[in-house]
Design an enzyme around this catalytic site. Structure first.
Site, mmCIF file in Angstrom:
data_model
loop_
_atom_site.group_PDB
_atom_site.id
_atom_site.type_symbol
_atom_site.label_atom_id
_atom_site.label_comp_id
_atom_site.label_asym_id
_atom_site.label_seq_id
_atom_site.Cartn_x
_atom_site.Cartn_y
_atom_site.Cartn_z
ATOM 1 N N ARG A 68 0.817 -1.214 0.000
ATOM 2 C CA ARG A 68 0.000 0.000 0.000
ATOM 3 C C ARG A 68 0.858 1.274 0.000
ATOM 4 O O ARG A 68 0.494 2.282 -0.604
ATOM 5 C CB ARG A 68 -0.893 -0.025 1.252
ATOM 6 C CG ARG A 68 -2.189 0.604 0.930
ATOM 7 C CD ARG A 68 -3.291 0.346 1.889
ATOM 8 N NE ARG A 68 -4.273 1.348 1.567
ATOM 9 C CZ ARG A 68 -5.451 1.109 1.030
ATOM 10 N NH1 ARG A 68 -5.823 -0.123 0.782
ATOM 11 N NH2 ARG A 68 -6.273 2.085 0.758
ATOM 12 N N ILE A 95 -8.800 4.803 0.751
ATOM 13 C CA ILE A 95 -8.346 5.785 1.735
ATOM 14 C C ILE A 95 -6.987 6.337 1.290
ATOM 15 O O ILE A 95 -6.097 5.564 0.905
ATOM 16 C CB ILE A 95 -8.174 5.094 3.119
ATOM 17 C CG1 ILE A 95 -9.444 4.346 3.493
ATOM 18 C CG2 ILE A 95 -7.699 6.069 4.172
ATOM 19 C CD1 ILE A 95 -10.424 5.068 4.317
ATOM 20 N N HIS A 112 -19.447 12.588 -0.168
ATOM 21 C CA HIS A 112 -19.817 11.415 0.640
ATOM 22 C C HIS A 112 -21.340 11.267 0.642
ATOM 23 O O HIS A 112 -22.059 12.246 0.921
ATOM 24 C CB HIS A 112 -19.296 11.579 2.067
ATOM 25 C CG HIS A 112 -19.603 10.391 2.914
ATOM 26 N ND1 HIS A 112 -18.881 9.211 2.809
ATOM 27 C CD2 HIS A 112 -20.558 10.170 3.837
ATOM 28 C CE1 HIS A 112 -19.398 8.325 3.639
ATOM 29 N NE2 HIS A 112 -20.410 8.876 4.287
ATOM 30 N N GLY A 146 -8.668 11.546 9.198
ATOM 31 C CA GLY A 146 -9.635 10.507 9.566
ATOM 32 C C GLY A 146 -10.438 10.049 8.357
ATOM 33 O O GLY A 146 -10.235 10.516 7.235
ATOM 34 N N ASP A 148 -13.651 10.332 6.556
ATOM 35 C CA ASP A 148 -14.842 11.172 6.395
ATOM 36 C C ASP A 148 -15.088 12.079 7.608
ATOM 37 O O ASP A 148 -16.232 12.302 8.011
ATOM 38 C CB ASP A 148 -16.085 10.299 6.120
ATOM 39 C CG ASP A 148 -15.921 9.463 4.854
ATOM 40 O OD1 ASP A 148 -15.324 9.965 3.892
ATOM 41 O OD2 ASP A 148 -16.388 8.313 4.830
HETATM 42 C C1 GAR Z 1 -21.083 9.120 -4.853
HETATM 43 O O1 GAR Z 1 -22.306 8.822 -4.198
HETATM 44 C C2 GAR Z 1 -20.071 9.554 -3.827
HETATM 45 O O2 GAR Z 1 -20.597 10.305 -2.785
HETATM 46 C C3 GAR Z 1 -19.589 8.222 -3.346
HETATM 47 O O3 GAR Z 1 -19.451 7.440 -4.489
HETATM 48 C C4 GAR Z 1 -20.466 7.833 -5.411
HETATM 49 C C5 GAR Z 1 -19.826 8.038 -6.771
HETATM 50 O O4 GAR Z 1 -20.774 7.965 -7.772
HETATM 51 N N1 GAR Z 1 -18.349 8.347 -2.633
HETATM 52 C C6 GAR Z 1 -18.032 7.575 -1.613
HETATM 53 O O5 GAR Z 1 -18.778 6.701 -1.180
HETATM 54 C C7 GAR Z 1 -16.672 7.857 -1.020
HETATM 55 N N2 GAR Z 1 -16.503 7.139 0.203
HETATM 56 P P1 GAR Z 1 -20.331 7.968 -9.298
HETATM 57 O O6 GAR Z 1 -19.296 6.872 -9.499
HETATM 58 O O7 GAR Z 1 -21.584 7.733 -10.059
HETATM 59 O O8 GAR Z 1 -19.736 9.328 -9.575
#
Ligand code: GAR
Length: 203
Positions: A68, A95, A112, A146, A148
Protein backbone atom coordinates in the site's frame (compact mmCIF):
# COMPACT_ATOMS: atom_id res chain seq x y z
CA UNK A 1 -14.10 33.46 -22.93
CA UNK A 2 -12.64 33.35 -19.42
CA UNK A 3 -9.41 31.49 -18.86
CA UNK A 4 -9.93 28.96 -16.08
CA UNK A 5 -7.61 29.89 -13.29
CA UNK A 6 -7.50 26.72 -11.21
CA UNK A 7 -6.25 23.29 -12.16
CA UNK A 8 -8.03 20.30 -10.65
CA UNK A 9 -7.42 16.57 -10.67
CA UNK A 10 -10.50 14.42 -10.20
CA UNK A 11 -10.11 11.02 -8.53
CA UNK A 12 -12.76 8.35 -9.04
CA UNK A 13 -13.35 4.61 -8.84
CA UNK A 14 -16.73 3.90 -10.37
CA UNK A 15 -19.42 4.90 -12.79
CA UNK A 16 -18.24 8.50 -12.73
CA UNK A 17 -21.59 10.25 -12.75
CA UNK A 18 -20.19 12.94 -10.44
CA UNK A 19 -17.22 13.30 -12.74
CA UNK A 20 -19.61 13.60 -15.68
CA UNK A 21 -21.36 16.54 -14.02
CA UNK A 22 -17.99 18.22 -13.41
CA UNK A 23 -16.95 17.63 -17.02
CA UNK A 24 -20.21 19.13 -18.22
CA UNK A 25 -19.76 22.14 -15.95
CA UNK A 26 -16.16 22.54 -17.12
CA UNK A 27 -17.42 22.91 -20.68
CA UNK A 28 -19.07 26.17 -19.72
CA UNK A 29 -16.85 29.17 -20.42
CA UNK A 30 -17.49 30.67 -16.99
CA UNK A 31 -16.45 27.56 -15.05
CA UNK A 32 -13.45 28.71 -13.01
CA UNK A 33 -11.38 25.53 -13.15
CA UNK A 34 -9.85 23.17 -15.65
CA UNK A 35 -9.93 19.41 -15.17
CA UNK A 36 -6.29 18.62 -15.84
CA UNK A 37 -6.55 14.87 -15.28
CA UNK A 38 -8.68 12.03 -13.97
CA UNK A 39 -6.93 9.46 -11.80
CA UNK A 40 -8.64 6.21 -10.88
CA UNK A 41 -7.62 3.16 -8.89
CA UNK A 42 -9.14 0.72 -11.38
CA UNK A 43 -10.40 0.42 -14.93
CA UNK A 44 -13.81 2.06 -14.72
CA UNK A 45 -16.31 4.21 -16.56
CA UNK A 46 -14.88 7.36 -14.98
CA UNK A 47 -11.60 6.72 -16.76
CA UNK A 48 -13.43 6.16 -20.05
CA UNK A 49 -15.32 9.44 -19.65
CA UNK A 50 -11.98 11.25 -19.39
CA UNK A 51 -10.51 9.38 -22.35
CA UNK A 52 -13.56 10.18 -24.50
CA UNK A 53 -12.95 13.88 -23.88
CA UNK A 54 -9.22 13.75 -24.45
CA UNK A 55 -8.50 14.51 -20.79
CA UNK A 56 -5.38 12.92 -19.34
CA UNK A 57 -6.25 9.82 -17.35
CA UNK A 58 -4.31 7.27 -15.38
CA UNK A 59 -5.16 4.09 -13.53
CA UNK A 60 -3.06 3.58 -10.42
CA UNK A 61 -4.17 0.18 -9.21
CA UNK A 62 -3.20 -1.21 -5.83
CA UNK A 63 -2.67 -4.63 -7.35
CA UNK A 64 0.20 -3.33 -9.50
CA UNK A 65 2.27 -2.42 -6.44
CA UNK A 66 4.01 -4.58 -3.84
CA UNK A 67 2.27 -2.85 -0.93
CA UNK A 68 0.00 0.00 0.00
CA UNK A 69 2.89 2.38 0.70
CA UNK A 70 4.26 1.93 -2.83
CA UNK A 71 0.78 2.37 -4.27
CA UNK A 72 0.26 5.54 -2.22
CA UNK A 73 3.52 7.00 -3.48
CA UNK A 74 2.64 6.19 -7.10
CA UNK A 75 -0.80 7.77 -6.62
CA UNK A 76 0.72 10.92 -5.13
CA UNK A 77 3.29 11.13 -7.96
CA UNK A 78 0.64 10.68 -10.64
CA UNK A 79 -1.68 13.32 -9.19
CA UNK A 80 1.16 15.77 -8.52
CA UNK A 81 2.45 15.48 -12.08
CA UNK A 82 -0.61 17.52 -13.11
CA UNK A 83 0.16 20.27 -10.58
CA UNK A 84 -3.38 20.60 -9.24
CA UNK A 85 -4.44 23.60 -7.21
CA UNK A 86 -6.90 21.23 -5.60
CA UNK A 87 -8.22 17.70 -5.91
CA UNK A 88 -11.77 16.39 -6.10
CA UNK A 89 -12.47 12.86 -4.86
CA UNK A 90 -15.67 12.12 -6.78
CA UNK A 91 -16.41 8.55 -5.77
CA UNK A 92 -12.81 7.54 -5.06
CA UNK A 93 -13.21 4.47 -2.88
CA UNK A 94 -9.74 4.09 -1.35
CA UNK A 95 -8.35 5.79 1.74
CA UNK A 96 -5.58 8.28 0.98
CA UNK A 97 -2.40 7.95 3.04
CA UNK A 98 -1.02 10.56 5.42
CA UNK A 99 1.64 11.77 3.01
CA UNK A 100 -0.94 12.43 0.30
CA UNK A 101 -3.25 14.24 2.68
CA UNK A 102 -0.35 16.24 4.15
CA UNK A 103 0.80 17.36 0.70
CA UNK A 104 -2.67 18.57 -0.23
CA UNK A 105 -3.94 19.58 3.22
CA UNK A 106 -7.27 21.42 2.94
CA UNK A 107 -7.09 21.06 -0.83
CA UNK A 108 -8.86 17.69 -1.24
CA UNK A 109 -12.65 17.86 -1.62
CA UNK A 110 -14.59 14.63 -1.08
CA UNK A 111 -18.20 13.75 -1.88
CA UNK A 112 -19.82 11.41 0.64
CA UNK A 113 -23.30 9.89 0.24
CA UNK A 114 -24.64 10.57 3.76
CA UNK A 115 -25.06 13.46 6.16
CA UNK A 116 -21.79 13.32 8.06
CA UNK A 117 -20.92 12.75 10.84
CA UNK A 118 -23.57 10.04 10.44
CA UNK A 119 -22.59 7.02 8.38
CA UNK A 120 -18.95 7.54 7.45
CA UNK A 121 -17.10 4.86 5.49
CA UNK A 122 -17.62 2.92 2.30
CA UNK A 123 -21.14 1.60 3.07
CA UNK A 124 -22.84 4.90 3.87
CA UNK A 125 -26.04 4.32 1.89
CA UNK A 126 -26.59 0.77 3.16
CA UNK A 127 -25.75 1.84 6.72
CA UNK A 128 -28.33 4.66 6.63
CA UNK A 129 -31.00 2.27 5.35
CA UNK A 130 -30.12 -0.37 7.93
CA UNK A 131 -30.28 2.20 10.72
CA UNK A 132 -33.80 3.18 9.75
CA UNK A 133 -33.16 6.91 9.49
CA UNK A 134 -35.75 8.83 7.51
CA UNK A 135 -33.41 11.46 6.11
CA UNK A 136 -29.94 11.06 4.67
CA UNK A 137 -28.16 13.05 1.97
CA UNK A 138 -24.85 14.21 0.65
CA UNK A 139 -21.89 15.87 2.31
CA UNK A 140 -19.10 17.64 0.48
CA UNK A 141 -16.15 18.01 2.81
CA UNK A 142 -12.41 18.48 3.04
CA UNK A 143 -10.35 15.36 3.56
CA UNK A 144 -8.36 15.21 6.78
CA UNK A 145 -6.49 12.33 8.44
CA UNK A 146 -9.64 10.51 9.57
CA UNK A 147 -12.22 8.64 7.53
CA UNK A 148 -14.84 11.17 6.39
CA UNK A 149 -14.09 13.43 9.36
CA UNK A 150 -12.85 16.60 7.66
CA UNK A 151 -14.49 20.03 7.78
CA UNK A 152 -17.85 20.16 6.02
CA UNK A 153 -18.24 22.48 3.04
CA UNK A 154 -21.85 21.73 2.07
CA UNK A 155 -24.68 19.32 2.78
CA UNK A 156 -28.04 18.57 1.27
CA UNK A 157 -30.73 16.21 2.59
CA UNK A 158 -32.51 13.40 0.76
CA UNK A 159 -35.71 11.89 2.18
CA UNK A 160 -35.67 8.09 2.46
CA UNK A 161 -38.81 6.46 1.08
CA UNK A 162 -40.29 3.34 2.72
CA UNK A 163 -39.69 1.29 -0.42
CA UNK A 164 -36.11 2.46 -1.05
CA UNK A 165 -33.36 -0.05 -1.53
CA UNK A 166 -29.67 0.82 -1.65
CA UNK A 167 -29.72 1.42 -5.38
CA UNK A 168 -32.79 3.66 -5.57
CA UNK A 169 -31.66 5.69 -2.59
CA UNK A 170 -28.09 6.05 -3.86
CA UNK A 171 -29.36 7.24 -7.25
CA UNK A 172 -31.40 10.01 -5.59
CA UNK A 173 -28.43 10.99 -3.44
CA UNK A 174 -26.19 11.12 -6.49
CA UNK A 175 -28.69 13.35 -8.29
CA UNK A 176 -28.27 15.81 -5.41
CA UNK A 177 -24.50 15.34 -5.24
CA UNK A 178 -23.95 16.16 -8.89
CA UNK A 179 -25.22 19.73 -8.49
CA UNK A 180 -23.84 20.21 -5.00
CA UNK A 181 -20.33 19.16 -6.00
CA UNK A 182 -20.28 21.50 -9.01
CA UNK A 183 -21.41 24.36 -6.77
CA UNK A 184 -18.75 23.65 -4.15
CA UNK A 185 -15.98 23.23 -6.73
CA UNK A 186 -17.00 26.56 -8.31
CA UNK A 187 -16.88 28.27 -4.92
CA UNK A 188 -13.64 26.58 -3.94
CA UNK A 189 -11.99 27.77 -7.14
CA UNK A 190 -13.10 31.37 -6.72
CA UNK A 191 -13.27 32.04 -3.00
CA UNK A 192 -10.88 31.77 -0.10
CA UNK A 193 -11.39 29.27 2.65
CA UNK A 194 -11.62 30.15 6.31
CA UNK A 195 -11.19 27.21 8.66
CA UNK A 196 -11.83 27.66 12.39
CA UNK A 197 -11.60 24.35 14.20
CA UNK A 198 -14.12 22.06 12.55
CA UNK A 199 -15.86 24.86 10.72
CA UNK A 200 -14.97 25.73 7.15
CA UNK A 201 -16.44 28.63 5.21
CA UNK A 202 -15.84 29.74 1.66
CA UNK A 203 -15.79 33.54 1.61
C1 GAR B 1 -21.08 9.12 -4.85
O1 GAR B 1 -22.31 8.82 -4.20
C2 GAR B 1 -20.07 9.55 -3.83
O2 GAR B 1 -20.60 10.30 -2.79
C3 GAR B 1 -19.59 8.22 -3.35
O3 GAR B 1 -19.45 7.44 -4.49
C4 GAR B 1 -20.47 7.83 -5.41
C5 GAR B 1 -19.83 8.04 -6.77
O4 GAR B 1 -20.77 7.97 -7.77
N1 GAR B 1 -18.35 8.35 -2.63
C6 GAR B 1 -18.03 7.57 -1.61
O5 GAR B 1 -18.78 6.70 -1.18
C7 GAR B 1 -16.67 7.86 -1.02
N2 GAR B 1 -16.50 7.14 0.20
P1 GAR B 1 -20.33 7.97 -9.30
O6 GAR B 1 -19.30 6.87 -9.50
O7 GAR B 1 -21.58 7.73 -10.06
O8 GAR B 1 -19.74 9.33 -9.58
Amino acid sequence: MNTPSRQIVVMASGTGSLLASLLEAADRPDFPARIAAVVTDRECRAQKLADDRGIASAVVSLRDYPDRAAWGKALLDEVSRHQPDFIVAAGFMKILDGEFIGRYRNRIINAHPALLPSFPGARAVADALAHGVRVTGSTIHLVDDGVDTGPILAQEPVIIRPDDDEQTLHERIKAVERDLLVRVVTDFATKSIDIQGRKARLL
